[in-house]
Design an enzyme around this catalytic site. Structure first.
Site, short mmCIF file in Angstrom:
data_model
loop_
_atom_site.label_atom_id
_atom_site.label_comp_id
_atom_site.label_asym_id
_atom_site.label_seq_id
_atom_site.Cartn_x
_atom_site.Cartn_y
_atom_site.Cartn_z
N HIS A 43 0.93 -1.28 -0.02
CA HIS A 43 -0.04 -0.08 -0.01
C HIS A 43 0.98 1.26 -0.07
O HIS A 43 1.54 1.66 0.99
CB HIS A 43 -0.81 0.06 1.22
CG HIS A 43 -1.88 1.15 1.18
ND1 HIS A 43 -3.21 1.23 0.60
CD2 HIS A 43 -1.72 2.64 1.45
CE1 HIS A 43 -3.78 2.09 0.61
NE2 HIS A 43 -2.93 3.09 1.41
N HIS A 45 1.43 5.26 -2.31
CA HIS A 45 1.17 5.97 -3.72
C HIS A 45 2.20 6.89 -4.36
O HIS A 45 3.19 6.80 -3.82
CB HIS A 45 0.16 6.96 -3.02
CG HIS A 45 -1.06 6.67 -1.96
ND1 HIS A 45 -2.09 5.89 -2.54
CD2 HIS A 45 -0.99 6.68 -0.76
CE1 HIS A 45 -2.75 5.59 -1.45
NE2 HIS A 45 -2.31 6.07 -0.38
N ARG A 136 -10.45 0.69 -6.36
CA ARG A 136 -10.62 1.02 -5.02
C ARG A 136 -11.73 1.88 -5.12
O ARG A 136 -12.17 2.79 -5.81
CB ARG A 136 -9.25 1.82 -4.58
CG ARG A 136 -9.35 2.40 -3.22
CD ARG A 136 -8.17 2.96 -2.71
NE ARG A 136 -7.98 3.20 -1.49
CZ ARG A 136 -7.08 4.47 -0.88
NH1 ARG A 136 -7.03 5.31 -1.59
NH2 ARG A 136 -6.93 4.35 0.53
N ASP A 269 1.90 3.01 3.26
CA ASP A 269 1.26 4.13 2.94
C ASP A 269 2.17 5.32 2.37
O ASP A 269 1.57 6.41 2.60
CB ASP A 269 0.45 4.55 4.13
CG ASP A 269 -0.79 5.27 3.49
OD1 ASP A 269 -1.29 5.39 2.45
OD2 ASP A 269 -1.28 6.26 4.41
O1 LIG Z 1 -3.44 6.86 1.62
C1 LIG Z 1 -4.36 6.45 2.20
O2 LIG Z 1 -4.54 5.23 2.49
C2 LIG Z 1 -5.16 7.23 3.49
C3 LIG Z 1 -5.55 8.61 2.92
C4 LIG Z 1 -5.58 9.10 1.60
C5 LIG Z 1 -6.14 8.25 0.53
O3 LIG Z 1 -6.67 7.22 0.76
C6 LIG Z 1 -6.39 8.80 -0.95
O4 LIG Z 1 -6.09 10.07 -0.96
O5 LIG Z 1 -6.41 8.00 -1.84
C7 LIG Z 1 -6.29 9.32 3.98
O6 LIG Z 1 -6.65 8.72 4.99
O7 LIG Z 1 -6.32 10.46 3.92
#
Ligand SMILES: O=C(O)/C=C(\CC(=O)C(=O)O)C(=O)O
Length: 316
Positions: A43, A45, A136, A269
């Site tokens: 997980h 990004h 998602r 994360d």
């Molecule tokens: O990175 C994560 O999992 C959690 C996030 C951000 C998110 O999900 C997103 O922006 O897609 C959060 O709680 O702000």
């Protein structure tokens, strides 16, 4: 290396970071915990860079840039072999940054996309070819606008045919209302961050019992036991060499790992969107893993066997 605070990272022209934004931590520690060979950060990004991959007009936050190069450098530094890159809401349903990272990874990254009902079969095929293996569905109200459940169910039916799964992100208080929808999903279902329990209520709370029941009664439900830095109330924080960070989250993650060892995943994360209190040192986050998966066998399942089964099944 210096540790930047909000405002230190350069920003693409035309984008201004959300006030109070915390940039990701540069110069993370080398973990003391040695990850098993082939470990997957399941997980994480990428954000932009905004100049190349603009943030979506409908976004609820504007982050600092966090490129694929920086993600791959972190992967190597921490000792992971692979990444699962999850589409972040700041890019909406424009999956280009995530797809570009998957394609540039040389097979070391797979992806989870966000798609709309209007997505064509050709577009889904192209996402699959790039390495996408899931979609998602986000139910966290501060992150996304509402999408009708019939639209989501239609998408789930289409992606099921590709062998993909659905990742769901929601907060614990919303599980009762979402239960019927979740339990009708026709795919493997992966819950982000244990359904965000309120850890101050304790591991034996009714709220967390409902989450455990959700997993117990539905064998297609998996959970990421990630994000202690988001869930922790009393810490201590993964900073300054702390080897016993986020102790209040340990009983929750450990309970899930021990009861469902074949259905858990873990991820950093990185770059940690929307943290308000502090930005963790990712090296120390890796050192959190043996607290929640105390044996070599549990660690192997959490970090290698399970994510490989879901994201690289052709290699298993
Ligand atoms: O990175 C994560 O999992 C959690 C996030 C951000 C998110 O999900 C997103 O922006 O897609 C959060 O709680 O702000």
């Amino acid at each position: 290396m210096s540790k930047p605070t909000s405002g230190d990272f350069p920003q693409a022209e035309g984008f201004t970071k959300t006030p109070g934004w915390l940039d990701w931590y540069t110069g993370p520690a080398k973990p003391r915990f040695q990850l098993p060979a082939g470990a997957v950060d399941a997980h994480c990004h990428v954000f932009g860079p905004g100049a190349e991959f603009p943030y979506a007009p409908e976004r609820k936050y504007t982050p600092c840039d966090a490129s694929k190069h920086e993600l791959f450098a972190l992967r190597d530094h921490l000792g992971f072999a692979r990444n699962v890159i999850v589409q972040a809401t700041c890019h909406g349903a424009d999956n280009r940054a995530m797809v570009d990272a998957c394609l540039a990874s040389g097979g070391k990254a797979r992806g989870v996309a966000t798609v709309k009902r209007s997505v064509t079969d050709e577009e889904l095929q192209a996402l699959h070819a790039a390495g996408v293996r899931g979609v998602r569905f986000n139910f966290v109200k501060r992150l996304v606008d509402f999408t009708p459940k019939d639209e989501l169910m239609e998408i789930a039916g289409r992606i099921a045919k590709l062998g993909w799964h659905v990742v769901i992100y929601f907060e614990a208080v919303d599980l009762p209302e979402l239960w019927d929808f979740f339990t009708r999903l026709p795919t493997t279902v992966v819950v982000d961050h244990m359904g965000r329990p309120d850890v101050s209520k304790g591991v034996d709370s009714e709220e967390f019992a409902l989450f455990l029941k959700f997993m117990r009664e539905h064998k297609n439900v998996w959970s990421k036991v990630s994000c202690p830095e988001r869930l922790s109330v009393t810490g201590p924080k993964a900073l300054n060499g702390e080897q016993a960070a986020y102790q209040d989250v340990v009983p929750f993650a450990r309970r899930v790992v021990q009861e469902f060892p074949d259905r858990v995943l873990w991820g950093t994360d990185w770059p940690h969107p929307n943290l308000k209190d502090h930005m963790p040192d990712d090296g120390l986050l890796v050192d959190f893993i043996p607290h929640i998966a105390p044996t070599a066998e549990l660690q192997q399942k959490l970090l290698v066997t399970n994510p490989m089964k879901l994201y690289w099944p052709e290699e298993v």
